[in-house]
Each structure stands twice: as C-alpha cells, then as structure tokens.
Write a protein that holds these residues in place. Structure first.
Motif, PDB file in Angstrom:
ATOM      1  N   ASP A  33       0.806  -1.225   0.000  1.00 32.42           N
ATOM      2  CA  ASP A  33       0.000   0.000   0.000  1.00 32.42           C
ATOM      3  C   ASP A  33       0.842   1.280   0.000  1.00 32.42           C
ATOM      4  OD1 ASP A  33       0.980  -0.408   2.529  1.00 32.42           O
ATOM      5  OD2 ASP A  33      -0.887   0.074   3.561  1.00 32.42           O
ATOM      6  N   VAL A  34       2.132   1.152  -0.299  1.00 32.11           N
ATOM      7  CA  VAL A  34       3.017   2.308  -0.302  1.00 32.11           C
ATOM      8  C   VAL A  34       3.448   2.612  -1.731  1.00 32.11           C
ATOM      9  CG1 VAL A  34       5.273   3.167   0.443  1.00 32.11           C
ATOM     10  CG2 VAL A  34       3.857   1.839   2.025  1.00 32.11           C
ATOM     11  N   VAL A  35       3.316   3.883  -2.107  1.00 32.44           N
ATOM     12  CA  VAL A  35       3.799   4.331  -3.410  1.00 32.44           C
ATOM     13  C   VAL A  35       5.110   5.071  -3.165  1.00 32.44           C
ATOM     14  CG1 VAL A  35       3.333   5.778  -5.428  1.00 32.44           C
ATOM     15  CG2 VAL A  35       1.475   4.490  -4.354  1.00 32.44           C
ATOM     16  N   GLU A  36       6.164   4.551  -3.758  1.00 35.36           N
ATOM     17  CA  GLU A  36       7.477   5.157  -3.598  1.00 35.36           C
ATOM     18  C   GLU A  36       7.714   6.198  -4.688  1.00 35.36           C
ATOM     19  OE1 GLU A  36      10.112   1.786  -3.710  1.00 35.36           O
ATOM     20  OE2 GLU A  36       9.677   1.254  -1.623  1.00 35.36           O
ATOM     21  N   GLU A  37       8.774   6.986  -4.500  1.00 32.75           N
ATOM     22  CA  GLU A  37       9.141   7.942  -5.542  1.00 32.75           C
ATOM     23  C   GLU A  37       9.392   7.181  -6.835  1.00 32.75           C
ATOM     24  OE1 GLU A  37      12.003  11.029  -4.801  1.00 32.75           O
ATOM     25  OE2 GLU A  37      11.590  10.912  -2.645  1.00 32.75           O
ATOM     26  N   ASN A  38       9.104   7.847  -7.950  1.00 31.35           N
ATOM     27  CA  ASN A  38       9.281   7.196  -9.244  1.00 31.35           C
ATOM     28  C   ASN A  38      10.231   8.010 -10.104  1.00 31.35           C
ATOM     29  OD1 ASN A  38       7.613   9.068 -11.113  1.00 31.35           O
ATOM     30  ND2 ASN A  38       6.255   8.701  -9.360  1.00 31.35           N
ATOM     31  N   GLU A  39      10.842   7.348 -11.048  1.00 35.70           N
ATOM     32  CA  GLU A  39      11.794   7.988 -11.954  1.00 35.70           C
ATOM     33  C   GLU A  39      11.093   8.725 -13.092  1.00 35.70           C
ATOM     34  OE1 GLU A  39      15.023   8.203 -11.300  1.00 35.70           O
ATOM     35  OE2 GLU A  39      14.622   7.080  -9.453  1.00 35.70           O
TER      36      GLU A  39
END
Length: 181
Positions: free
Chosen positions: A12-18
C-alpha cells in the motif's frame, strides 16, 4: 514459499518514481490503476468461466469469441499493472485483494443461459468502461498524460469487445428456434 524475510516494498506504499510524477499525484493514479486492474481480473474470470461453460448451437464461435475477449482483458491488465509499478506502486495481485478492490462484482459460480451470461458481461463492460473514463480524466487532471493515453488504448479495446457482446444479444439470428430449446 520463499524464505526471504525482508519486505522490499509494502503493497500500500507508493514510492518515488523515476518518471518525475509528484508522489501525491502518483499515489492517486496508482490507486485508480489498482481499481482498474482489480476490475479487469474480475471481468477476466467471468469471461473465462463463460468460455468454459458456453454450449448450444453457436458453441464454437462463442467459445472462441470469449477466449479473445478474456485475452484482451488480460493484456490490458498487464499493461495497467506495469504502469502502476512504473509510478512507484505495487499492483494489486492477490485474488481476495482484487475482489475487495474491484468496483464490479463477479456473477457467481452458477451457470446461466448464454443470453444471461452475455448480458452480465455487457453490464460489467459498461461499468468498467465508465470507471476507466473516470481514471483517464483523473490522470489527465493530475498531469499524467502517459497513463491517460495507456488507459485510452485499453478503453478502445474494451469498448470494441463490449460492442461485440451487444451484437450477440440482438434478436436477429440464423439459428432456428427449435435448435435453441
């Protein structure tokens, strides 16, 4: 089962994306994508069921049509899942999580006549098409034009297949009435 004990990313965690989409925006888009992914798999399983149980005078063309339809849904689902991952999210993948996340409902395990099955499918297509349009609008409004374009391409296929279900449900047929009883 794997012996790995380290969780690399919580579901359920959205991490930083490139892709440089702001994390708050990415979270909203991933949420929408996971709903679309869940809907796709509910539809996939219903179409697969109908592929297995369809019978009657038009068995073979309907069997083949349903196979094409569930393959289209699965292809779209794969693209949606990969986009969610590219945005830093985790695609919803467990059957119980997909069912809980979906905004459409599987018709159940019972077998119905072909017209009822196809009406149920067409209804689900309509619900998914409306949801997909909302997700496209959300992505557009958040500046995620690529996700909007990806979903548009999937939407074209969904609408095309939904339209074919509509054709099958028309009342004109070459099958004699006595063959359907």
């Amino acid at each position: 089962m794997s012996t790995q004990k380290t969780v690399r990313q919580q579901a359920d965690v959205v991490e930083e994306n490139e892709l440089r989409l702001d994390q708050e925006k990415a979270e909203q888009v991933v949420e929408a994508l996971n709903t679309e992914l869940a809907n796709a798999y509910v539809l996939y399983h219903q179409l697969k069921k109908h592929h297995w149980v369809v019978e009657g005078a038009e068995f073979l063309p309907l069997h083949k049509f349903l196979e094409e339809a569930y393959e289209h849904v699965e292809e779209g689902a794969d693209v949606i899942a990969e986009r969610a991952q590219a945005l830093g999210g985790v695609p919803v993948s467990g059957p119980s999580n997909q069912e809980a996340r979906a905004t459409v409902e599987f018709e159940g395990e019972d077998v119905y006549d072909v017209r009822t099955m196809f009406q149920n499918d067409l209804e689900m297509y309509g619900d998914i098409i409306e949801s997909m349009r909302d997700s496209i609008e959300l992505a557009e409004n958040l500046g995620d034009y690529a996700t909007a374009e990806i979903l548009r391409e999937i939407l074209v296929t969904l609408e095309d297949d939904g339209h074919h279900f509509e054709h099958y449900l028309e009342d004109d047929t070459l099958v004699l009435e006595e063959a359907t009883k």
